[in-house]
Design an enzyme around this catalytic site. Structure first.
Site, PDB file in Angstrom:
ATOM      1  N   HIS A 298       3.030  -9.964  -9.817  1.00  0.00           N
ATOM      2  CA  HIS A 298       4.468 -10.213  -9.814  1.00  0.00           C
ATOM      3  C   HIS A 298       5.186  -9.155  -8.983  1.00  0.00           C
ATOM      4  O   HIS A 298       6.070  -9.464  -8.179  1.00  0.00           O
ATOM      5  CB  HIS A 298       5.016 -10.204 -11.241  1.00  0.00           C
ATOM      6  CG  HIS A 298       6.499 -10.292 -11.310  1.00  0.00           C
ATOM      7  ND1 HIS A 298       7.188 -11.457 -11.039  1.00  0.00           N
ATOM      8  CD2 HIS A 298       7.448  -9.361 -11.605  1.00  0.00           C
ATOM      9  CE1 HIS A 298       8.488 -11.237 -11.158  1.00  0.00           C
ATOM     10  NE2 HIS A 298       8.664  -9.982 -11.496  1.00  0.00           N
ATOM     11  N   SER A 299       4.827  -7.916  -9.166  1.00  0.00           N
ATOM     12  CA  SER A 299       5.393  -6.796  -8.402  1.00  0.00           C
ATOM     13  C   SER A 299       4.409  -5.647  -8.496  1.00  0.00           C
ATOM     14  O   SER A 299       3.344  -5.763  -9.113  1.00  0.00           O
ATOM     15  CB  SER A 299       6.758  -6.380  -8.977  1.00  0.00           C
ATOM     16  OG  SER A 299       6.592  -5.724 -10.225  1.00  0.00           O
TER      17      SER A 299
ATOM     18  N   SER B  96      19.002  -7.426  -9.526  1.00  0.00           N
ATOM     19  CA  SER B  96      17.817  -7.552 -10.376  1.00  0.00           C
ATOM     20  C   SER B  96      17.936  -8.550 -11.521  1.00  0.00           C
ATOM     21  O   SER B  96      16.976  -9.256 -11.815  1.00  0.00           O
ATOM     22  CB  SER B  96      17.444  -6.174 -10.938  1.00  0.00           C
ATOM     23  OG  SER B  96      16.985  -5.325  -9.915  1.00  0.00           O
TER      24      SER B  96
ATOM     25  N   GLU C 298       0.831  -1.207   0.000  1.00  0.00           N
ATOM     26  CA  GLU C 298       0.000   0.000   0.000  1.00  0.00           C
ATOM     27  C   GLU C 298       0.865   1.256   0.000  1.00  0.00           C
ATOM     28  O   GLU C 298       0.502   2.265  -0.613  1.00  0.00           O
ATOM     29  CB  GLU C 298      -0.931  -0.004   1.222  1.00  0.00           C
ATOM     30  CG  GLU C 298      -2.009  -1.067   1.172  1.00  0.00           C
ATOM     31  CD  GLU C 298      -2.902  -0.942  -0.057  1.00  0.00           C
ATOM     32  OE1 GLU C 298      -3.187   0.205  -0.471  1.00  0.00           O
ATOM     33  OE2 GLU C 298      -3.297  -1.983  -0.614  1.00  0.00           O
TER      34      GLU C 298
END
Length: 441
Positions: free
Chosen positions: A332-333, A203, A118
């Site tokens: 996923h993200s 990443s 959030e």
């Protein structure tokens, strides 16, 4: 059936490697002497076993047939979706306090994910990835030695939490503030901790796989009684580094556990479009690696398999592959909207049908180690703790600008000295433009 028994099934039919002399001598013989003698014999009797050095376990056949499949690898499970242990022999040997602590961490992880997700939606942090539906991964961390080295991908916050990474440290990293262990050099959720033997996440997909194999090989050469564990998703198993890492670990005998989270989706690509073989586990067998597939929503199946895998890695100096079958409930993200490629009903059905937190809670309640009232209390306390750490992290300054030039060279080269002097001059000249008061000294 125990996890150890399944490991034995997965490696059935394999043979030992060539003798050490054949592997390591200056001019190695392609064949052991017994096999070479068979090749040089003049007899005409048919030989059933293939003796070529590249396929020592094959047999001759007169049938022209292409192999297209093998028997599917079974999925190891300790308890069903209602938290009932299916075989008393597999009941986890875990104390009440240990089991409760693991479950609390599952609740804390879930609470942290809700709040930080959030927060990203509100623009307070730039990026986030949750572990919704995959909280049972914590079981693997509980089975490891604290000094075993962890190479994560990006959905292993639960592993760090189980190892003792504090909520403050999670928040500081996601905010990239002055107390961030990474000094603000990484995007959110790219955690790392030298103290907890958790290598900093990067990443690019699958780069950690050959790194873990190499680190494990170094541990073997040092005579260390530790292993490495490497986490990745089934999508990362399509990268070249996956194949290089597994083959390197197998041929060199590296004490590393490869842990594949097969959650059904590589971002938007479903597993059915990623491969046609028997999941990722079959690839481990292809590389000559002891392999097991487990129910990835069953925390005790994960715990038992990881514990057995660690024993193999440490005692036999060899790699192990665990494929944990689970389902990614979350997007996923925060950069992804999974409703574009799967229905909301599919996600809701999975959440109701097989939730790892609910399964663990049912097991605890069945043993009289947990009550429903405690669940609400712990969840409320966890959210309060997360929000407290969140509020503090949000007020801290950004890391010092001097960190731009540190931790690469022991002594700065002349060109970087000139760049640093130039930046310092610009900051002195335009302090308001560069908002220097927002950075630590």
């Amino acid at each position: 059936m125990s996890a150890s028994a399944l490991f034995r099934i997965a490696r059935a039919g394999r043979t030992t490697s060539l003798p050490a002399m054949a592997r390591h001598s200056q001019a190695p013989s392609l064949l052991p002497s017994r096999q070479a003698a068979l090749f040089s014999g003049s007899g005409s009797a048919p030989r059933k076993k293939v003796m070529f050095p590249g396929a020592l376990t094959s047999e001759y056949t007169h049938d022209l047939r292409f192999a297209s499949s093998v028997e599917s690898i079974p999925t190891y499970q300790v308890m069903d979706t209602d938290g009932r242990v299916l075989d008393a022999a597999n009941e986890p040997q875990m104390s009440r306090d240990e089991a409760r602590s693991i479950y609390k961490n599952m609740l804390i992880l879930n609470a942290m994910d809700q709040i930080l997700y959030e927060a990203q939606r509100q623009g307070r942090i730039s990026f986030y990835m949750t572990s919704f539906g995959e909280e049972a991964l914590i079981g693997s961390a509980a089975a490891l030695d604290p000094k075993d080295h962890v190479f994560g991908q990006y959905r292993e916050a639960g592993v760090l939490l189980q190892r003792g990474f504090t909520l403050e440290q999670f928040m500081n990293q996601c905010y990239s503030n002055e107390k961030d262990l990474g000094k603000g050099r990484q995007m959110p959720i790219h955690y790392g901790s030298k103290e907890l033997h958790f290598q900093t996440i990067s990443s690019p997909l699958a780069t950690q796989i050959p790194q873990a194999a190499g680190a494990a090989y170094a541990m073997r050469r040092e005579g260390s009684k530790q292993c490495a564990i490497c986490y990745f998703g089934e999508g990362a198993a399509s990268e070249g580094d996956f194949h290089a890492g597994l083959n390197m670990a197998a041929t060199l005998g590296c004490p590393v556990i490869f842990y594949c989270r097969n959650n059904g989706y590589a971002i938007s690509t479903p597993s059915i479009e990623q491969y046609r073989g028997d999941g990722i586990a079959s690839r481990g067998i292809g590389y000559g690696i002891d392999t097991i597939r487990v129910d990835g929503n069953d925390i005790w199946a994960i715990y038992s398999a990881t514990k057995a895998a660690r024993k193999i890695a440490i005692e036999q100096n060899k790699p192990v592959l665990i494929e944990a079958m689970t389902y990614r409930v979350s997007h996923h993200s925060t950069s992804d909207d999974s409703s574009a490629y799967r229905s909301t009903k599919e996600v809701e059905d999975w959440s109701k049908r097989d939730n790892p937190i609910s399964r663990m809670r049912a097991w605890l309640e069945g043993k009289g180690w947990w009550t429903k009232s405690e669940d609400a209390e712990i969840t409320k306390a966890a959210k309060a703790d997360v929000l407290r750490a969140f509020a503090v992290a949000e007020t801290l300054k950004k890391p010092s600008i001097r960190h731009l030039f540190e931790d690469v060279y022991d002594q700065l080269p002349p060109e970087l000295e000139r760049e640093r002097a130039e930046i310092e001059g610009l900051i002195r000249k335009y302090p308001d433009y560069y908002q220097v008061n927002e950075f630590a000294k």
